[in-house]
Every structure is written in structure tokens, then in C-alpha cells.
Motif scaffolding. Sequence first.
Motif, PDB file in Angstrom:
ATOM      1  N   LEU A  96      -8.964   8.633 -18.891  1.00 14.05           N
ATOM      2  CA  LEU A  96      -8.101   9.685 -18.346  1.00 14.05           C
ATOM      3  C   LEU A  96      -6.825   9.800 -19.160  1.00 14.05           C
ATOM      4  N   PHE A 150      -1.345   4.521 -12.461  1.00 15.29           N
ATOM      5  CA  PHE A 150      -2.339   3.570 -12.006  1.00 15.29           C
ATOM      6  C   PHE A 150      -1.837   2.140 -12.191  1.00 15.29           C
ATOM      7  N   LEU A 153      -0.141  -2.869  -5.459  1.00 15.99           N
ATOM      8  CA  LEU A 153      -1.356  -3.055  -4.663  1.00 15.99           C
ATOM      9  C   LEU A 153      -1.681  -4.534  -4.520  1.00 15.99           C
ATOM     10  N   GLN A 156       0.862  -6.231  -2.251  1.00 15.43           N
ATOM     11  CA  GLN A 156       0.678  -5.965  -0.822  1.00 15.43           C
ATOM     12  C   GLN A 156      -0.543  -6.697  -0.273  1.00 15.43           C
ATOM     13  N   TRP A 206      -0.498  -9.592   2.527  1.00 13.15           N
ATOM     14  CA  TRP A 206      -1.289  -9.392   3.744  1.00 13.15           C
ATOM     15  C   TRP A 206      -2.196 -10.597   4.007  1.00 13.15           C
ATOM     16  N   THR A 256      19.545  -2.815 -12.902  1.00 14.06           N
ATOM     17  CA  THR A 256      18.720  -1.600 -12.888  1.00 14.06           C
ATOM     18  C   THR A 256      19.293  -0.554 -13.818  1.00 14.06           C
ATOM     19  N   VAL A 280      19.018   4.932  -9.682  1.00 10.18           N
ATOM     20  CA  VAL A 280      19.021   3.813  -8.733  1.00 10.18           C
ATOM     21  C   VAL A 280      20.256   2.947  -8.960  1.00 10.18           C
ATOM     22  N   VAL A 337      10.978   4.963  -5.856  1.00  8.06           N
ATOM     23  CA  VAL A 337       9.754   4.811  -6.646  1.00  8.06           C
ATOM     24  C   VAL A 337       8.502   4.879  -5.774  1.00  8.06           C
ATOM     25  N   LEU A 353       5.502   7.509  -6.339  1.00  4.56           N
ATOM     26  CA  LEU A 353       4.097   7.106  -6.433  1.00  4.56           C
ATOM     27  C   LEU A 353       3.238   7.918  -5.464  1.00  4.56           C
ATOM     28  N   LEU A 377       2.960  11.519  -6.576  1.00 10.40           N
ATOM     29  CA  LEU A 377       2.041  11.627  -7.703  1.00 10.40           C
ATOM     30  C   LEU A 377       0.599  11.592  -7.223  1.00 10.40           C
ATOM     31  N   ILE A 433      -4.556  -1.583  10.870  1.00  9.36           N
ATOM     32  CA  ILE A 433      -4.666  -2.812  10.088  1.00  9.36           C
ATOM     33  C   ILE A 433      -3.312  -3.520   9.961  1.00  9.36           C
ATOM     34  N   ASP A 434      -2.429  -2.999   9.122  1.00 16.20           N
ATOM     35  CA  ASP A 434      -1.159  -3.687   8.900  1.00 16.20           C
ATOM     36  C   ASP A 434      -0.201  -2.707   8.247  1.00 16.20           C
ATOM     37  N   GLY A 460       2.101  -3.241   6.350  1.00 17.16           N
ATOM     38  CA  GLY A 460       2.407  -3.653   4.987  1.00 17.16           C
ATOM     39  C   GLY A 460       1.420  -3.128   3.960  1.00 17.16           C
ATOM     40  N   LEU A 461       0.356  -2.502   4.421  1.00 16.82           N
ATOM     41  CA  LEU A 461      -0.692  -2.086   3.489  1.00 16.82           C
ATOM     42  C   LEU A 461      -0.718  -0.585   3.229  1.00 16.82           C
ATOM     43  N   THR A 462       0.326   0.136   3.669  1.00 17.46           N
ATOM     44  CA  THR A 462       0.239   1.593   3.523  1.00 17.46           C
ATOM     45  C   THR A 462       0.118   2.016   2.070  1.00 17.46           C
ATOM     46  N   LEU A 463       0.909   1.390   1.210  1.00 19.08           N
ATOM     47  CA  LEU A 463       0.860   1.794  -0.188  1.00 19.08           C
ATOM     48  C   LEU A 463      -0.482   1.395  -0.804  1.00 19.08           C
ATOM     49  N   ALA A 464      -0.968   0.228  -0.401  1.00 24.81           N
ATOM     50  CA  ALA A 464      -2.266  -0.215  -0.898  1.00 24.81           C
ATOM     51  C   ALA A 464      -3.346   0.798  -0.519  1.00 24.81           C
ATOM     52  N   TYR A 471      -3.024   3.874  -2.584  1.00 22.18           N
ATOM     53  CA  TYR A 471      -3.471   3.564  -3.924  1.00 22.18           C
ATOM     54  C   TYR A 471      -4.994   3.489  -3.998  1.00 22.18           C
ATOM     55  N   PHE A 501      -6.233   6.860  -4.224  1.00 21.28           N
ATOM     56  CA  PHE A 501      -5.981   7.346  -5.573  1.00 21.28           C
ATOM     57  C   PHE A 501      -7.088   6.883  -6.532  1.00 21.28           C
ATOM     58  N   ILE A 502      -7.477   5.616  -6.412  1.00 21.52           N
ATOM     59  CA  ILE A 502      -8.538   5.096  -7.281  1.00 21.52           C
ATOM     60  C   ILE A 502      -9.822   5.885  -7.060  1.00 21.52           C
ATOM     61  N   LEU A 544      -9.546   9.229  -8.685  1.00 29.77           N
ATOM     62  CA  LEU A 544      -9.630   9.135 -10.148  1.00 29.77           C
ATOM     63  C   LEU A 544     -11.068   8.928 -10.592  1.00 29.77           C
TER      64      LEU A 544
END
Lengths: 243, 312, 288
Positions: free
Chosen positions: B108, B116, B123, B126, B130, B276, C109, C219, C223, C226, C258-259, C261-265, C268, C271-272, C275
Motif C-alpha cells: 500500500l 499502520f 495496539l 493496549q 489489557w 515534545t 503539543v 494524536v 489516528l 485517519l 470488553i474493556d 482500554g481497548l477502544t483504540l485497539a 485499529y 483498520f487492518i 486495509l
Amino acid sequence: MSATVLSLRGATKRFGGLVAVNGIDFDVTEHEVMGLIGPNGSGKSTTLNLISGALKPTAGSITLHGTEIAGLAPQEINRKGVARTFQLVRMLPSMSVLDNVMAGAVFGHRRAWGQAARDKAMALLDRVGLSGRANNRIGELTYIDTKRVELARVLACDPRILLLDEWLAGLNPSELETGITLIKSLRDEGRTIILVEHVMDAIRSLCDRCVVMTSGTKIAEGTPAEVLNDPEVIRAYLGDDDA
Amino acid sequence: MNLSRDDIPALAFSALLLGLAAMLPLTGSSYWMGIGLSIAMFTVLSTSWALFSGPTHYISLATAAFFGLGTYTVGLGFESLPFWLLIIIAAAIGAALAGIVGLATLRLSGVYFVIFTLGLAELVRQLTTWVQNLTGQRGFYVLTDIGETEIYLMLVGLAALVFLTGWLIGRSRLGFALRIIGDDEEVARHSGINTARAKVLLFMVSGLVAAATGAILAPRYVYIEPSLAFSPILSFQVVIMALLGGPGRLWGPLVGVIPFTFLWEAISSSFPNQTTLVLGIAFLVIVYALPRGFVGLIEDGRHRLRAREGYA
Amino acid sequence: MYIIITGLLLGGSYALIAMGLNLQYGVARIMNLANGEMLVAGGFVAFWLYTTAELSPFLSIFLLAPVVFALNWLIYRIMLLPLVRRAKTRGQLEVDSILATFGLSFVAVGLMLAVFGGDYFSYSYLARSVPIAGDTFALNRVSAFIGAAILCGLVYLWLNRSRVGLSLRAVAVAPESARLVGIDVAQRSALAFGLGGAITAMGGALVSSYLTLDASTGVIFTLKALIVVIMGGVGDVRGTIVAALMLGILETFVATVIDPGLTLAAAYGLFILILLFRPQGLFGRASA
């Protein structure tokens, strides 16, 4: 009759609603120079892209010596012995002329490495008339010389089938003559050549046979003399009024 | 193998520098040891990053993901397995993850790859948090008898391996293929190069090295937890140092690592809240002032010098 | 049902934020990785105006929009246009703009940290509950959703009905051809970039009425935006909205079941999948 090397059957490419190539059939026999001609936007380059693997056909089959190659990646098609030039010359700008040509020698159809690849590249530079320019940078070359480098790179792949996409476009008369002689010599050493071309002189003197395309379909096939006198071909090029 | 006339002095010089670097612990100064460790770590990470990103122009922000996996491998296994074996396991995990990510994304466009890889560290972090929450842990203690000196020497050794690998790749068909891909991927494909395989292989090298580095550094952290091991800032530091130095040359990143490490140490001890901002300014400097890094400056300078000599 | 409605309410804001990014990427061809910082800045301003002047975030967006538009317009003109002009290939522009906007993002930032400190900021606005379909929801979430929906609708109408909107769409589809019919591509790109920034900042102001933000959360939003843009398809407004709502529902589902803490996971993971199976976006056609 000599053997068929490449044949297209119903090769089709659609871009969304637009049909760029619509069910094209033709065969290319060994050692022949085949011209793919037609007005701008008639699908010639797209057809070439389907053969080289730059685009995947939407439908239809393309066979090389009886093996299906439609849909293969370009590097796989290249390794089977089909190499191409690009309509807009593509160089490797950060490298020397020699390295540009070696790229073909190292990775193409017949692979060489080290001194062998260097020798092969030097010999080809000689052949296209660029001996002594091996260490030049790409930026220092004239337009015609970049075309020569590209041809040398493609030849370094040692292709059995050579696809030339308007390789003679933009050359002046004397360069054109050199170019035509060069392509003839390639045919004489037994390579099969498919060329997309607009230069009529080149088509007349080089092509054994031509396929004429318009709006994505084949409208005529035959020797240059035959197809250029075909009323339908004239109409396609010049419009209805002049036919 | 045939070495050219220029290779032998270059190799000898590199060996000499490595030898000198390896003698740093003899100074006995803890300040220099700390700096030395940072420089060794970032040299390894940036150089291996540039092996992949230099020729392909893909910007990977996955360093932190691989690094963190490496530290976690050691954190989970140091009580049952020998340390050297854990480094190898970490390297294998890093290479495998890089292979999977590479296969999925390297066909890609570059933007997707950046996003990614940026997301990848997040990922993994997290997920690790967890899993640890499920088992009721926050982190691990890594208690070993491996000291700073050993870690430093291992990193210098790893750096030597990375440079050697880079040098060998540069002379190989793979290296040539990567240069072609970097110039024009379409030409590469039409010259018979399997571009996807070349890119994935190099990405695996950088993943492998980053994971091994994380593993080697694990004992230094003593206590590891997800936010430390998978800190995204690490990925950015690596990118900045490599680009600042110049990813087009094998030794380029090193030229960026040394000054940036000193700068970073100085800023983070005197103005810890401004780090930063420093990263941001560094990015802007790279884009607007040093598009080819310090290497570009050095090469232009040499060019000019040679031109002047030529006219004299 | 509760999950779906909460998800939709969240997704509405995501749609607005992602629409801003999509304008910037689709028309100006700049993948703006500092987009999330615009959002946080918008949130900051809304917070500040509310706590000092008791100005409702729904009014502060009207103050915010022109300022952020001007800022982003300047950023494009001064910082990004030179990169566009210097780039020889699309790939080079891509790398340069990624690095430059990362730089901007970190600088933003850093500045926000220096000015406001690293604290979380939140305020209590419309913190009442309203009943919908048998459950109760926070009024600020509902009102933010309505605000976002109105803004999204306006942008959509403007892009599809006005002359300028038409020219922006032309630039998005074919910048070279747009130039041939007399559209000033650089000027339109700057316009789209400024507008995209303003839309995102307005989204930030709305989000700040119910989410807690801090200087470095940008950020995360970048993400997510995007992911939404890629999922919905670059330059596709309807796709963006659908993708944003899907993401909102998915996140709420993962967070509740679930949790948190896993929202971004989860985002993502989605997203995978996109893709791997539909890199051209949910509604995009396979391109050549």
C-alpha cells in the motif's frame, strides 16, 4: 508457419464504467514485429500494460507459449521473458547510466551478477550508441539518450518479447533512422517485438503485421499496406467525412 | 568474496572505531556510561531503521512495538531461560511480526504504512495492558546480574553486526534491488524484481534488530510496564536521528545519533517539559533545512571542495 | 440499543473531525498528522471561553472557525505549498508532508503543554440527562451530535451545490484537469486545507463538551480520523459519515462489553481488516 509466442483472447480492461480494452484477440508469431496502432485513447497502451502486467485484465486470457500470464505480477512476466519500455521514459535518477542498464541485467529474464552483469551492460550501451557515457548521471543526458538508456536496460533483461511503447516518438529524422535500424537489428537476432507507434514511416518499414484499435476494439489486422488502406481504419483516424 | 581497494581501509577504520567504543566502560564515569548506552542503543535502532527506510522511503513508526516486545520477552522469560536465548527468541518474534505487518501493508501507499506502524505500538501496548489487567499485574521486575557494562558491550556488538549486515546488503543483489525500488518501483517491477519480497525482508531485519535491542536493554529497566516498554516517543526519536544524519548512507544515522543524544540529554534534564517541542522542531528542521541530513551537507561540502581543487 | 445510540452520538463527532481531515487530504493532498492538535486546540478554546466567559461551546465555534481557518490557510501557504512545489513525485510530497505535519503536531503539543500545562481539562456543560428510546443519555452528547450533524450537512450541501464546492471536488478528482479549466489549484487547496482545519476544530469544541481532553490526546484523534477517512474512502463525504458512525458504535461496544482500554485497539483492528480487504474504502471502486 512459425510458432505463436503470445496470444490474446478476449482481453478486456474496464476502469469503473469505462471500457478501455474491449475483448481484444490477436496472436504474435515468433521473430515478428507487430505494430499496435490506432488513434489516441484507443486502448493501445492499455493493451501493452495488460501484457506486461502493469494492469490486470478484467477478463480474457493472455498466453505466453501456451501458458496463461494474465493477472501475473509484472516481475513474474518479466522473468518469463517479456520486457517493456514506458511511454514516458522512466529512469533511475539517482544512479549512473551503467547502473540503470545493469538493473535489467541483474534481475531480468536471464540473470547475471558482478562482472558478468557489468560486461553485458557495457556491451548494450555500446549497441545503443552510448559507449563512453557509462559513468554519466541520468540528469546529464538528452531526451534521446534517456530513451537509449531505457532500451538498453530493457535489452539487458534479455527478453524474448520486447514491448516498445512509442519508443520512436519525439525523435528527429536522423535519430528516427538510427532508431529504426536498431529495432530491425533486434528483430534480426530473433526477438519478437510488439510496438505501439504513431510514426507511420516506422510502421511501414518495421512492422510485419499490424493490429488497428479504436475505442478499445480491434477493427483491422494485416500487413501495414493492407490496414492503412482499409476504409474503416481511415475512418477511425480521420472521421467519417474524409472516408 | 572480493574486496575493492577502498573497502579495506574503510573496514579497518570501522573496526578501530568499534574497538574504541568498546573501551568506554574503562573510563568508569557513570555520566559517560549513560550517554554511551543511549548512543549505542540509538545507533543500533536508527541504523537498522535506515537499512529499510533509507532506500524504500517508507517511514516506519513501529520501532517501539518491536522494542517493547523484546523487553517483554525477557521480562517473561528471564527466570526460566538463559539471557542469550531470550535475545534470539525476541529477535525471532520481532522478525515474524515485521514479516506479517510488511506483507499486509507494504503493497500500500506510504501514508497507510505510517499510520499502520504508528498504531501498531499503541495496539500492542493496549493489548499488553489489557492482558496484564486480566492477570492482575501492572508490570514485571527484571532482576538479573547483568550490569550496565555488559549491556553496553552487547549493544556495541549488535551495532557491529548491524553495520556488517548493512555493508553486506549494500554489496548484494538485494541492496541493488532496494536502490532501484527507491528510485522507481514501477521500473523495478518491470525489471523482474520482486519488490514486495525485498521490502518485507528489509523490514524484517529492522524489526529483528529493534526487538533484540529491547531484549538487551530489559535488565537495565529493572521494572517494566507497558507505557515504558512501548513508549511511542522512541519510534519518533529513531526516525529523527536517522533522518537528521541521513538515511542514504550506512554511517549516516550515526552522524545524527551522536549530536541528538547529547541535545536530548541536555533538554530532558534542564527542561523536561519541552521535549515534545524539541521533537517537533527537529522534524521541521529536517524537512526544511536538511532534507538529506548531515550526510547531505557533508557530501555537498566535499563536492564543492573538489570542484574548487579542480579549478585551482 | 444503548450501545448503538451512544455509538452513534460519538460517531457524529468523529464524522465531523474526519470530514475536516478528508478535505485536507482529498483536495490539498496533504495527510495532515497535526489534525488532532487542531481538535485539541478547538477544545481548549471552548473550555477557556466557557470557564472564563461562560460562553456556550455552540457559540464559541463561530468565533473559533474563522481564526482556525486563517491559521490553517497560512500553514498551507507558508509551510506546505513550498513542499508541494519542490516535490518531484507524489511519493516525495507524501514523505515531506508526513514529516512536516508531524513536526507541526509536536510543536503544537509542546506549545500547548507550555501554555496550559499537562492537565486534563473538562467542564460541565449541559450535564443533564435526556431519555431516548427507554434509556437516558447525557444532554451534552446529544446536543454535540446534533451540532455535528448540522455542520456535516452544511458541508455536504456546500460541496455539492455551490460553485466553489464544485471546484474543490474537481481539484480532488483531477488537479491537472482542474488547472486546465481555469481553477487555481494552489488557492483552492489552501482553501480546503483551512476549511478542513476549521471543521476539525469545531468538532473539537463540540467534543470537549462531553469528553475530557489534554494537550497530548491529539494524536489519538488523528489516528481515528485517519482510520475513518481510509475506511470511508478519500474524498467521499458519505463514506466518511458512515465509517465514522461505524467506528463510534464499534468503540462503544468494545468499551462497554470488553474493556474501555481497548477502544483504540478495536479501531485499529477494524483498520487492518479494511486495509487487507478493501484498501480502496468501503464504497470506493477498485482503482487502476
